[in-house]
Structures are given as C-alpha cells and as structure tokens.
Enzyme design. Structure first.
Site, short mmCIF file in Angstrom:
data_model
loop_
_atom_site.label_atom_id
_atom_site.label_comp_id
_atom_site.label_asym_id
_atom_site.label_seq_id
_atom_site.Cartn_x
_atom_site.Cartn_y
_atom_site.Cartn_z
N GLU A 144 26.66 40.92 29.48
CA GLU A 144 26.12 40.19 30.63
C GLU A 144 25.39 38.96 30.13
OE1 GLU A 144 26.71 40.81 33.90
OE2 GLU A 144 28.12 42.21 32.97
N ARG A 198 20.41 34.41 48.63
CA ARG A 198 20.58 32.96 48.68
C ARG A 198 21.26 32.47 49.97
NH1 ARG A 198 23.44 30.68 43.82
NH2 ARG A 198 23.91 32.77 43.08
C1 UD1 Z 1 28.76 41.19 37.93
C2 UD1 Z 1 29.23 41.67 36.58
C3 UD1 Z 1 29.56 40.46 35.72
C4 UD1 Z 1 30.60 39.60 36.39
C5 UD1 Z 1 30.15 39.22 37.78
C6 UD1 Z 1 31.26 38.55 38.52
C7 UD1 Z 1 28.03 43.74 36.19
C8 UD1 Z 1 26.90 44.38 35.50
N1 UD1 Z 1 28.19 42.45 35.98
O1 UD1 Z 1 27.60 40.44 37.71
O2 UD1 Z 1 30.05 40.89 34.46
O3 UD1 Z 1 30.85 38.44 35.64
O4 UD1 Z 1 29.78 40.40 38.54
O5 UD1 Z 1 30.80 38.04 39.74
O6 UD1 Z 1 28.77 44.41 36.89
N2 UD1 Z 1 26.15 45.42 44.01
C9 UD1 Z 1 25.92 46.63 44.61
N3 UD1 Z 1 24.89 47.40 44.17
C10 UD1 Z 1 24.11 47.04 43.13
C11 UD1 Z 1 24.35 45.78 42.52
C12 UD1 Z 1 25.39 45.00 42.98
O7 UD1 Z 1 26.62 47.01 45.55
O8 UD1 Z 1 23.21 47.80 42.79
C13 UD1 Z 1 27.26 44.60 44.51
C14 UD1 Z 1 26.84 43.24 44.99
O9 UD1 Z 1 26.58 43.27 46.38
C15 UD1 Z 1 28.09 42.41 44.70
C16 UD1 Z 1 28.68 43.08 43.45
O10 UD1 Z 1 28.12 44.38 43.41
O11 UD1 Z 1 29.04 42.50 45.73
C17 UD1 Z 1 28.34 42.33 42.16
O12 UD1 Z 1 26.95 42.27 42.05
P1 UD1 Z 1 26.23 41.00 41.47
O13 UD1 Z 1 24.77 41.23 41.42
O14 UD1 Z 1 26.73 39.78 42.14
O15 UD1 Z 1 26.82 41.06 39.99
P2 UD1 Z 1 26.43 40.16 38.81
O16 UD1 Z 1 25.13 40.62 38.25
O17 UD1 Z 1 26.55 38.75 39.21
#
Ligand code: UD1
Ligand code: CA
Length: 477
Positions: free
Chosen positions: A161, A16
């Site tokens: 989630e 985004r």
């Molecule tokens: C995650 C949490 C959710 C929480 C939210 C807060 C999980 C499953 N869910 O959701 O409970 O309320 O954060 O913002 O953890 N990332 C990686 N590798 C991956 C996926 C993500 O490094 O494979 C990193 C992203 O770059 C980011 C962070 O992890 O910095 C969180 O990922 P994001 O996809 O934003 O998490 P949410 O699904 O929003």
C-alpha cells in the site's frame, strides 16, 4: 464451469463527496454507481452478488434490493460491516455467505466503468490456473494506490500500500485496481490469517497476495491499458469526469450505428431516476441530433428525425421525419408521449405524459400538451394549453387559448372535433364539446357545447362611446 460469486465493497464513507447521499448511490448517467457495478455481475452470469454495506447501509440496501435488472439473474445479498476496519475486514464479513466451489470476483461499489470483457478475461486468468488473479494498470501518477511488487523473474510477489511503501516502491507505476478474482477455497484461509500491522492499522485484503506467494502459488496479473475502467469516484469532479467518459462511449456507439450527433461531447443519455427505466435511445436511419440534448429513459427516434439543440426528451417516441426544434421539453414519464410522422414541435414546446400527436401536427412555441390526442394535421402554434383534450384532424387552435380542464377537484375532458377553428385567447371550460367544423370567436369563454358548423362567441360586446374625455390631472391644492 466454475460458478462466479461477486463481492462488492460498498461500506466506505465517501467523505470527499461532501454529500448526504452515500457515495455508491451517487448517480452516473442517472443510475446509482452501485447499480452499474451490479450490472457487471449480470454480464458475468454470476451465481450471486454480495454487497458489503456500512455507511448509509439502510439507504443503500433499500435503493438496491428489488432492483429490476438483478431480478432472476442472480442471488443478491447484503452483508453489514460495522465498524469498517479495512478491505480485508470487509471481505471477512462475507465469508459465511461464500460457497467453497466458486470463483470470487471482488469489485468496488464506486468503480462503475469496468467493461464485461475485462472482467471475463480476469476470471479466465483465475480459473485457468485455479489461482488468484489481479486486475492491474499502469498510471502516470500512481500516488495513493497499492503498488504491484514483482520478483527478479517478473512474477507478482505482493502488493504494498502507498502509505507502507518505501521510496523505491513508490516509484513503481503498476497499481492494483482493487479488482481481483480468486477461488473461494483459497481466499477463505488467507482471510483468516490477515493482521492489521501496517501504517493504517487496517486489515488489507491486498496482503493475501504475499500469502499466496508464500504458499508457493502463482499469482496472475491481468494488466489493462484503459485506466478509465478502474477509475473510482471519490469527489464530485471525478464523478463528472467519469460521467463525460461514459457519455462519450454511448455517443460513439450511436454514431457507429449511423446516428449523426453534431458533437458527441455534448450528448447525454440517462436512466430515468424516477422509475429506474434504463436509458435507451433507439434510432432509425438518418437521425440528426444537435448539441446539448438530454435523453432520459426509453426514447425512439424514427427515420430522418431531427432534434434541435438543447432538447430534453424522456420516455417518448418520435416518428419518421418529425422535427423537434430547439429547447423543446418532452417528458412522457410513465405514460409515454408520442409525436407523429412529419410533425413539427417547438421551439420551446412542452409535451407531457399522454401527449399523442398525429401525423403532420404542428406544436409551436410555448404550447403545453398533456394527456391529449391531436389527430393528423392539427395545429397549436403559439402560447396555448391543451390538457385532457381530444383534438380532431386539421383543427386550428389559436394563440393564447387554453382548456380549463380542472375545476379544483376533478379533471374533465374537452372534445374538439375535426376542422374546428378556435380563435385566440379562448377558454374552453371542460367538460365541453366543439362539434365538427365549428368556429369559436377570439376571446370567448366557452362553457356550453357548440354545435357542428356553428360560430360561438362568448364575450362582452364591444361598445364605443363617442367623444370620450379622458380624466386630466388635477392641480395640487
Ligand atoms: C484499495 C487497495 C489498493 C488499491 C486501491 C484501488 C487495499 C488495502 N488497498 O485501496 O491496493 O490500489 O483500493 O482503488 O485493499 N471499503 C469497505 N470497508 C472498509 C474499507 C473499504 O467496504 O473497511 C470499501 C470502500 O468503500 C471502497 C473499497 O472498499 O469501495 C476500497 O476502499 P478504499 O479505502 O478506497 O481503498 P484504498 O485504501 O484506496
Ligand atoms: Ca482507504
């Protein structure tokens, strides 16, 4: 004391933002988001920090390895996650780097404003019972976040989630911030048991909460009120909102020290993105700063300094009583720039690296000064350039005059001794010296040294042709 190992998730794409720059390298107050997060590790006196990279990994690692604020503070490592299969999968990649004796603090590379006290309290909640501790907050609109599930006794029972949640669960307004602290020896076996049987087909780190509960271990929820501390950056608008919030915090801190800001909402203090020098504004007593000013890198303002509206000041020292009028641009870059006590600068003045102004110097509108020293009381009030020059005390440098310091290959110095008067529209072709008390007639191009006390005039002599007839228009044939 249990050692702390920080784990920063920074592999996500940040779609985004619609930018070529990886999200965690987008800047807040001139500093990449990820570097704000790494600073938090320093505040926690962590033993190590592991950054999990994926999208833009090479760029993120290059911009972060060798970061000055990390050097000597803790051990910094990078671990790649390819492909990105969820937050649980991200943390799994770091397992080989995690010692068993530590408390692991999980942070996100795109959540820059968490305060040290908050993280210390979270770590304390984990270490007190040797247990998993979650940072939570209540949000008026919890859409998209993981919800904190509690049992009848109010104890944490799990995280669901948003995409997996029922209508009733979606009504819960307490959310997981994405930040947790957990003993490594508990975390590792839980990670090994994660599955991706959920709505997104991802390995959710948040599934470890239910595992802890199933293992009969308590889970602490450390809830804070300040949602800003856990706010992430997903879009340019969110980045701008956090920027304003961060700047307001900095502005308030300065005002608490007595600095008078005409409007704390229109103040900016940034790191110098060119060098990484931290944004630091040191002010003595009774400093006044008008609206719309941007301070970059290390800036010092002496007692009673006044900075007018819309000035940009980077890497500079302004001594007591000096006044910087509106729309002035001062950038010392690496060399620095300084303004002496009681000096007047601007409006619309430009001071570049190596500009060193003495006491009571006056630099007026559209005057540029670079790598030049101006001794006490020297004046250049209008439309002038001083580059690679030494200017003596009380020199008056006329409107439109310049130092021709560059011959196309090399730079040369101009020396203007004390009490010299340079008229308007002069060109001083360097290297050249104007002796003390000399006068240069307006419009002169000076290519030879001028002896002390002499008048130098170097321009075409004025001629008057009497009864001059102007050409007249010829009638068309
Ligand atoms: C995650 C949490 C959710 C929480 C939210 C807060 C999980 C499953 N869910 O959701 O409970 O309320 O954060 O913002 O953890 N990332 C990686 N590798 C991956 C996926 C993500 O490094 O494979 C990193 C992203 O770059 C980011 C962070 O992890 O910095 C969180 O990922 P994001 O996809 O934003 O998490 P949410 O699904 O929003
Ligand atoms: Ca996601």
């Amino acid at each position: 004391m249990t050692p702390i190992d920080i784990l920063i998730m920074a592999a996500g794409k940040g779609t985004r933002m619609k930018s070529r720059t990886p999200k965690v390298l987008q800047r807040l107050a001139g500093r990449p988001l990820l570097h704000h997060v790494l600073d938090q590790a320093a505040h926690l006196q962590a033993r190590s920090a592991i950054v999990i990279t994926g999208h833009g990994a090479t760029e993120v690692e290059a911009a972060t390895a060798g970061l000055a604020s990390v050097a000597g503070q803790y051990d910094l490592k990078f671990v790649r996650q390819e492909p990105q299969l969820g937050t649980g999968h991200a943390v799994q990649q770091a397992v080989p780097c995690l010692a068993d004796d530590g408390t692991v603090v999980v942070l996100s590379g795109d959540v820059p404003l968490t305060q040290a006290d908050t993280l210390r309290a979270l770590v304390a909640a984990s270490q007190a019972g040797g247990q998993l501790a979650l940072l939570t907050v209540r949000l008026p609109d919890p859409t998209g976040y993981g919800r904190i599930l509690r049992d009848g006794a109010g104890q944490v029972a799990g995280i669901v989630e948003h995409k997996d949640a029922s209508e009733a669960q979606r009504a819960i307004d307490e959310i997981y911030s994405g930040i947790m602290a957990v003993p490594a020896r508990l975390l590792k076996p839980w990670l090994a048991r994660l599955t991706n049987h959920n709505a997104q087909g991802e390995y959710y780190l948040t599934d470890i909460v239910a595992m802890a509960v199933a293992d009969g271990l308590p889970v602490a929820a450390h809830r804070i009120d300040d949602a800003l501390q856990v706010a992430g950056v997903n879009s340019p608008l969110q980045l701008a909102e956090l920027e304003r919030a961060h700047q307001l915090r900095q502005a308030r801190a300065l005002m608490e020290q007595g600095v008078r800001l005409m409007d704390p909402a229109r103040f900016d203090l940034r790191d110098d993105a060119r060098t990484g020098v931290r944004g630091q504004l040191r002010c003595e007593q009774d400093v006044e700063i008008d609206v719309g000013c941007i301070f970059t890198g290390a800036v010092e303002l002496g007692e009673g300094v006044q900075v007018g509206a819309h000035c940009c000041i980077a890497n500079a020292r302004i001594a007591a009583g000096a006044v910087v009028h509106p729309y002035t641009h001062i950038d010392g870059e690496k060399l620095g720039a300084s303004v002496g006590a009681g000096a007047l600068v601007g409006p619309f003045a430009r001071l570049r690296p190596g500009a060193v102004l003495g006491r009571e110097v006056h630099i007026g509108n559209f005057v540029e000064v670079k790598n030049s020293q101006l001794a006490d009381g020297a004046k250049a009030n209008h439309l002038a350039y001083l580059g690679d020059a030494s200017v003596g005390e009380r020199v008056n440098y006329g409107a439109g005059s310049i130092t021709a310091n560059y011959d196309g290959a090399n730079k040369h110095r101009t020396v203007i001794e004390a009490d010299v008067h340079v008229g308007s529209n002069c060109v001083l072709v360097a290297p050249v010296t104007l002796g003390a008390g000399a006068t240069v007639g307006g419009g002169s191009t000076i290519t030879k040294d001028v002896p002390a006390g002499a008048l130098a005039v170097a321009r075409g002599k004025q001629v008057a042709i009497a009864n001059w007839q102007r050409p007249t228009k010829q009638p068309k044939p």
